[in-house]
Design a protein around this motif. Structure first.
Motif, PDB file in Angstrom:
ATOM      1  N   SER A  45       0.548  -1.152   0.231  1.00 22.13           N
ATOM      2  CA  SER A  45       0.195  -0.309  -0.061  1.00 22.13           C
ATOM      3  C   SER A  45       1.026   1.113   0.428  1.00 22.13           C
ATOM      4  N   ARG A  46       0.105   2.468   0.038  1.00 18.61           N
ATOM      5  CA  ARG A  46       1.182   3.464  -0.262  1.00 18.61           C
ATOM      6  C   ARG A  46       1.368   4.113   1.319  1.00 18.61           C
ATOM      7  N   ALA A  47       0.545   3.679   1.412  1.00 20.77           N
ATOM      8  CA  ALA A  47       0.800   4.157   3.466  1.00 20.77           C
ATOM      9  C   ALA A  47       2.519   3.661   3.912  1.00 20.77           C
ATOM     10  N   ALA A  48       2.991   2.483   3.135  1.00 22.51           N
ATOM     11  CA  ALA A  48       4.496   2.303   2.923  1.00 22.51           C
ATOM     12  C   ALA A  48       4.933   3.350   2.946  1.00 22.51           C
ATOM     13  N   TYR A  49       4.934   4.588   2.743  1.00 26.94           N
ATOM     14  CA  TYR A  49       5.352   5.867   2.121  1.00 26.94           C
ATOM     15  C   TYR A  49       5.528   6.745   2.966  1.00 26.94           C
ATOM     16  N   LYS A  50       4.331   6.748   4.454  1.00 29.16           N
ATOM     17  CA  LYS A  50       4.645   7.261   5.417  1.00 29.16           C
ATOM     18  C   LYS A  50       5.045   7.315   6.827  1.00 29.16           C
ATOM     19  N   LEU A  51       5.434   6.271   6.949  1.00 28.86           N
ATOM     20  CA  LEU A  51       6.599   5.245   7.253  1.00 28.86           C
ATOM     21  C   LEU A  51       7.712   5.566   7.636  1.00 28.86           C
ATOM     22  N   ILE A  52       7.940   5.686   6.164  1.00 29.50           N
ATOM     23  CA  ILE A  52       9.505   6.080   5.154  1.00 29.50           C
ATOM     24  C   ILE A  52       9.671   7.471   5.562  1.00 29.50           C
ATOM     25  N   GLU A  53       8.784   8.673   4.960  1.00 31.03           N
ATOM     26  CA  GLU A  53       8.759   9.315   5.023  1.00 31.03           C
ATOM     27  C   GLU A  53       8.584  10.141   6.736  1.00 31.03           C
ATOM     28  N   LEU A  54       8.726   9.834   7.710  1.00 29.70           N
ATOM     29  CA  LEU A  54       8.399   9.991   9.028  1.00 29.70           C
ATOM     30  C   LEU A  54       9.394   9.528  10.012  1.00 29.70           C
ATOM     31  N   ASP A  55       9.468   8.217   9.450  1.00 28.49           N
ATOM     32  CA  ASP A  55      11.112   7.920   9.886  1.00 28.49           C
ATOM     33  C   ASP A  55      12.447   8.798   9.149  1.00 28.49           C
ATOM     34  N   GLU A  56      12.179   8.891   8.068  1.00 28.12           N
ATOM     35  CA  GLU A  56      13.599  10.226   7.614  1.00 28.12           C
ATOM     36  C   GLU A  56      13.684  11.713   8.584  1.00 28.12           C
ATOM     37  N   ARG A  57      12.351  11.501   8.680  1.00 28.74           N
ATOM     38  CA  ARG A  57      12.242  12.767   9.643  1.00 28.74           C
ATOM     39  C   ARG A  57      12.585  12.555  10.632  1.00 28.74           C
ATOM     40  N   PHE A  58      12.172  11.114  11.953  1.00 26.83           N
ATOM     41  CA  PHE A  58      12.042  11.277  13.448  1.00 26.83           C
ATOM     42  C   PHE A  58      13.311  10.172  13.480  1.00 26.83           C
ATOM     43  N   GLY A  59      13.755   9.755  12.331  1.00 22.41           N
ATOM     44  CA  GLY A  59      13.912   8.223  12.971  1.00 22.41           C
ATOM     45  C   GLY A  59      14.725   7.696  13.991  1.00 22.41           C
ATOM     46  N   PHE A  60      13.326   6.934  13.670  1.00 19.41           N
ATOM     47  CA  PHE A  60      12.904   6.173  15.334  1.00 19.41           C
ATOM     48  C   PHE A  60      12.492   4.321  14.444  1.00 19.41           C
ATOM     49  N   LEU A  61      13.950   4.609  13.315  1.00 20.45           N
ATOM     50  CA  LEU A  61      13.183   2.784  13.413  1.00 20.45           C
ATOM     51  C   LEU A  61      15.192   2.800  13.428  1.00 20.45           C
ATOM     52  N   LYS A  62      16.150   3.336  13.398  1.00 17.59           N
ATOM     53  CA  LYS A  62      17.654   3.079  13.428  1.00 17.59           C
ATOM     54  C   LYS A  62      17.532   2.593  15.240  1.00 17.59           C
ATOM     55  N   GLY A  63      18.550   1.266  14.664  1.00 18.47           N
ATOM     56  CA  GLY A  63      18.926   0.514  16.030  1.00 18.47           C
ATOM     57  C   GLY A  63      17.336  -0.145  17.007  1.00 18.47           C
ATOM     58  N   ALA A  64      16.038  -0.476  15.900  1.00 21.19           N
ATOM     59  CA  ALA A  64      15.107  -0.941  16.786  1.00 21.19           C
ATOM     60  C   ALA A  64      15.407  -2.255  16.582  1.00 21.19           C
ATOM     61  N   LYS A  65      15.099  -3.411  18.125  1.00 19.74           N
ATOM     62  CA  LYS A  65      15.349  -4.477  17.555  1.00 19.74           C
ATOM     63  C   LYS A  65      13.922  -5.522  17.827  1.00 19.74           C
ATOM     64  N   ARG A  66      13.675  -5.162  18.332  1.00 21.45           N
ATOM     65  CA  ARG A  66      11.995  -5.801  18.423  1.00 21.45           C
ATOM     66  C   ARG A  66      11.065  -4.498  17.918  1.00 21.45           C
ATOM     67  N   ILE A  67       9.984  -4.690  16.913  1.00 27.10           N
ATOM     68  CA  ILE A  67       9.036  -3.781  16.839  1.00 27.10           C
ATOM     69  C   ILE A  67       7.611  -4.883  16.612  1.00 27.10           C
ATOM     70  N   VAL A  68       6.568  -3.850  17.050  1.00 28.42           N
ATOM     71  CA  VAL A  68       5.539  -4.203  17.413  1.00 28.42           C
ATOM     72  C   VAL A  68       4.143  -3.422  15.953  1.00 28.42           C
ATOM     73  N   ASP A  69       3.391  -3.798  15.846  1.00 36.81           N
ATOM     74  CA  ASP A  69       2.942  -3.433  14.126  1.00 36.81           C
ATOM     75  C   ASP A  69       1.532  -3.052  14.673  1.00 36.81           C
ATOM     76  N   LEU A  70       0.886  -2.331  15.128  1.00 35.19           N
ATOM     77  CA  LEU A  70      -0.862  -2.099  15.514  1.00 35.19           C
ATOM     78  C   LEU A  70      -1.438  -1.480  14.424  1.00 35.19           C
ATOM     79  N   GLY A  71      -2.855  -2.453  13.596  1.00 31.19           N
ATOM     80  CA  GLY A  71      -3.588  -2.146  12.530  1.00 31.19           C
ATOM     81  C   GLY A  71      -1.853  -2.400  11.543  1.00 31.19           C
ATOM     82  N   ILE A  72      -2.015  -3.727  11.272  1.00 31.07           N
ATOM     83  CA  ILE A  72      -0.829  -4.614  10.474  1.00 31.07           C
ATOM     84  C   ILE A  72      -1.567  -3.920   9.120  1.00 31.07           C
TER      85      ILE A  72
END
Length: 229
Positions: A45-72
């Motif tokens: 889905s196009r929603a993938a780019y929302k997460l990509i763009e948010l991460d480019e701004r805030f960097g929350f994916l960097k170093g994450a090892k365990r992730i929970v995706d609610l409403g996957i």
């Protein structure tokens, strides 16, 4: 040749049984560059780019090892996580069925079910350092009601995040226009170092969705000695 054709815009011909609203939706999908890009790059889905763009701004994916995706569902966010963090552990949950994603454990169940949090953490193998939520309540067409229903999901997701996150962890959630209400923002600020609202470029201008990004979880606080309760 029509003006739309000259501009490269695709028109959807009317069809028996198709409403004007569904025709407009199909035209928007056909002419949406993010939809075309998602198809070309293998995202669900196009929603993938929302997460990509948010991460480019805030960097929350960097170093994450365990992730929970609610409403996957349909799985675009977890696809992004797995591509950027191929060695991470990811679990997701949704009421809707979701096709398998390599490296992701998926539960088809209600997140509001009392058993859900325990099953997610057990499958994850430990406390997460990132909780992402794209959950939204089914709309009923009444804006105030829709906002309240979705905000209730955000509150539940935040309570879950504060129960399970590792210190320093992050929480990202979809909210409605205007962002999280003041009480919810206050709760986030009490538990996280920074709290920001953002609308990524891939979020349609006419959409009421925004996202809240809370970073730097302070850790669970013990109740004060002698406190009531």
């Amino acid at each position: 040749m029509s003006k739309d054709s000259l501009r490269g815009r695709q028109r959807v011909r009317t069809a028996r049984g198709r409403t004007a609203q569904s025709t407009r939706w199909l035209e928007r999908q056909l002419n949406d560059p993010y939809v075309r890009r998602a198809k070309a790059e293998g995202y669900r889905s196009r929603a993938a780019y929302k997460l990509i763009e948010l991460d480019e701004r805030f960097g929350f994916l960097k170093g994450a090892k365990r992730i929970v995706d609610l409403g996957i569902a349909p799985g675009g966010w977890s696809q992004v996580v797995r591509r950027q963090l191929p060695n991470s552990a990811v679990v997701g949950i949704d009421l809707l069925p979701v096709d398998p994603i390599d490296g992701v454990t998926i539960f088809q169940m209600d997140f509001m079910d009392d058993a859900a949090p325990g099953r997610l953490i057990e499958a994850l193998g430990g406390a997460p350092d990132l909780v992402i939520s794209d959950m939204a309540a089914n709309t009923v067409g009444h804006p105030q009601t829709d906002a309240l229903r979705t905000m209730a999901l955000v509150e539940t997701a935040l309570a879950f995040a504060c129960d399970v996150l590792q210190p320093g962890g992050d929480f990202v959630a979809k909210v409605f226009a205007g962002g999280a209400d003041s009480a919810l923002v206050a709760e986030m600020k009490r538990n996280f170092t920074t709290v920001k609202h953002a609308k990524p470029p891939s979020s349609r201008k006419g959409s009421v969705e925004w996202f809240v990004v809370a970073q730097g979880f302070k850790g669970r606080t013990e109740p004060e000695i002698g406190a009531a309760g």
